[in-house]
Design a protein around this motif. Structure first.
Motif, PDB file in Angstrom:
ATOM      1  N   PRO A   1      35.097 -28.429 -67.878  1.00 38.82           N
ATOM      2  CA  PRO A   1      34.568 -29.335 -66.852  1.00 38.82           C
ATOM      3  C   PRO A   1      34.961 -28.986 -65.422  1.00 38.82           C
ATOM      4  CG  PRO A   1      36.308 -30.407 -68.134  1.00 38.82           C
ATOM      5  CD  PRO A   1      35.984 -29.123 -68.836  1.00 38.82           C
TER       6      PRO A   1
ATOM      7  N   GLU B   1      24.458 -29.483 -64.575  1.00 36.72           N
ATOM      8  CA  GLU B   1      25.584 -29.871 -65.420  1.00 36.72           C
ATOM      9  C   GLU B   1      25.136 -30.842 -66.510  1.00 36.72           C
ATOM     10  OE1 GLU B   1      29.782 -30.072 -63.660  1.00 36.72           O
ATOM     11  OE2 GLU B   1      28.511 -31.112 -62.195  1.00 36.72           O
TER      12      GLU B   1
ATOM     13  N   GLU C   1      29.983 -27.728 -70.607  1.00 31.88           N
ATOM     14  CA  GLU C   1      30.691 -28.981 -70.363  1.00 31.88           C
ATOM     15  C   GLU C   1      32.112 -28.952 -70.921  1.00 31.88           C
ATOM     16  OE1 GLU C   1      28.579 -29.491 -74.331  1.00 31.88           O
ATOM     17  OE2 GLU C   1      28.268 -28.474 -72.414  1.00 31.88           O
TER      18      GLU C   1
END
Length: 499
Positions: free
Chosen positions: A148, A171, A145
């Motif tokens: 991104p 994700e 993460e």
């Protein structure tokens, strides 16, 4: 969160069902997915460049070298060799089992989980995926993460090219990672820090899940006495390895240099010249060095310089002559190449992994002291040694332990599919790249087949001296001795003991 857990459960059920169907075991499926990865990176090169630039400020040349090129090379290498890797290997059997045959058959583990790191967010997601696919597994890839744009790219693009019933991208942040770790996997592959690696290993233990941990460590350079063109080439390779690969944000990046005290001034001078040639002198115009991944990491790297002893050891920083200037560049997330000479060894910069563009140089009286220096610290992922001394090379190989040792260059081991890549001790365990990736995601199943013809009675009781001697000769593959024994031409030694 309940919705996330429900979706994870549904995805895992689908992956398990598809693995059990046997679809992923076939050569055609594996090759089709590998070709799809090649197509993915070829058709989306510009979008990958853009995502890497947004997350890390990577120039397209660096992005291709360290990300796209790595993935293409890995996929092509696997495509070329996979049929051979899948083939059973003949196993050797003791003569006592004659007639029989044996083989070792690699089989996929099942449903595997790959955690990718943020510093090379494309290659560290797709390269392990190539190994998992080559071995015939179904896979969940969890991008970081902290990158991104790359995470979003992978989540959107992978289902368009790869078999979405067997390969999924999930994700999310640490909360999603925690939920993933609560599930049962046949293998977890993690690239990241030792701190998180301990969390991964602890969670995996609940299900006795095997893990591969690709961690980091403070990777040193040992610089022996070099001069002239050899030293100039060395300085270019140090500069490229330290600052030219994600601004030092790499697990195999150079953490510090060990050098004889008399050579340090020359080394600093040549490094300064090389930095100016590679990167220029205006930090705002630096387009060949990556950004620090986020604000927290930027502040972490800056905090390494807060120690008064560390700040006093800075010998090169073209713009940032005092820490207050760092605030000016926080919005850019840029830290220029910085050289330090003999910072305190107990300071954080020498006890923690730097993961940034700061390069401490530690001076020694003699280059051989570097072995003791390294051995007093946790095992590094890599040791880089610049020397022409064969005796010192051998001594270093015999007396140190590390994931790899590279002589007269830096970081090139990562692109070598014929070499295992991995750590030892605190720098991780397990290995991958090329055939080693295939092995990491495979189980080698032993298969033994016997005939009903010719039963060797000496295997069974009641025992006697003849049977003891027969077994002894059979285990030692002594064909002549066995023939002599069978025809009564060899004495039976009943006083010997089997070891």
């Amino acid at each position: 969160m309940e919705e996330i857990v429900a979706r994870l459960g549904k995805n895992l059920a689908e992956l398990r069902q598809n693995f059990r169907s046997g679809r992923t075991r076939g050569l055609v499926w594996r090759k089709t997915q590998l070709r799809a990865i090649l197509k993915l990176v070829a058709e989306n090169e510009d979008e990958i460049f853009e995502a890497l630039n947004r997350d890390l400020g990577k120039h397209p040349a660096e992005a291709y070298r360290d990300e796209i090129g790595v993935v293409k090379k890995s996929a092509e290498y696997s495509l070329h060799h996979i049929e051979k890797w899948m083939a059973p290997k003949k196993g050797q059997l003791p003569l006592l089992l004659f007639p029989a045959k044996a083989e070792v058959l690699p089989e996929p583990l099942g449903v595997v989980l790959v955690f990718a790191s943020w510093n090379f967010p494309i290659s560290l997601a797709l390269d392990p995926l190539i190994g998992a696919i080559s071995a015939g597994n179904t896979v969940v890839v969890k991008p970081s993460e902290l990158a991104p744009a790359c995470s979003s790219f992978l989540a959107r693009i992978v289902p368009l090219y790869l078999d979405n019933k067997a390969i999924k991208v999930v994700e999310g942040g640490s909360d999603v990672a925690e939920k993933l770790l609560e599930q049962k996997w046949e293998k977890i592959f993690f690239t990241g820090s030792p701190r998180v690696g301990r969390i991964i290993m602890s969670a995996a233990a609940k299900h006795l899940t095997p893990v591969t941990l690709e961690l980091g460590g403070k990777c040193p350079i040992i610089l022996d006495s070099l001069s002239g063109s050899d030293l100039k080439v060395t300085v270019k390779r140090i500069s490229g390895g330290k600052w030219g690969a994600c601004a030092g944000q790499a697990c195999i990046g150079i953490d510090y240099v060990l050098v004889q005290r008399k050579l340090a001034p020359v080394l600093v001078e040549l490094l300064q010249k090389c930095i100016k040639t590679f990167y220029g002198e205006n930090i705002k115009n630096l387009n060949s060095i990556c950004k620090i991944v986020n604000k927290n990491h930027f502040e972490r790297v800056c905090n390494l310089l807060e120690d008064p002893g560390v700040a006093a050891s800075i010998v090169y920083a073209t713009v940032l002559h005092w820490l207050g200037c760092l605030i000016l560049f926080k919005h850019l997330r840029l830290i220029e190449p910085t050289i330090l000479l003999d910072p305190p060894l107990d300071a954080a910069i020498m006890t923690e992994e730097i993961f940034g563009p700061l390069l401490p140089i530690i001076t020694l009286n003699d280059v051989e002291e570097s072995i003791e220096f390294i051995n007093a610290r946790p095992n590094p992922l890599a040791i880089y040694v610049f020397t022409k001394n064969k005796t010192f090379k051998e001594k270093l190989l015999q007396e140190t332990s590390s994931g790899s040792v590279i002589f007269n260059d830096t970081m090139i081991q990562f692109i070598c599919d014929g070499l295992p890549f991995g750590g030892v001790g605190q720098s991780g365990f397990g290995r991958y790249h090329g055939k080693y990736s295939f092995d990491t995601f495979s189980h080698e199943k032993a298969i033994l087949q016997r005939s009903f013809f010719l039963e060797l009675e000496p295997r069974y009781p009641p025992w006697n001296g003849f049977k003891l001697e027969f077994i002894r000769l059979a285990y030692n593959f002594d064909y002549i001795g066995l023939l002599l024994l069978l025809f009564g031409l060899r004495r039976r030694y009943t006083s010997r003991t089997v070891i």
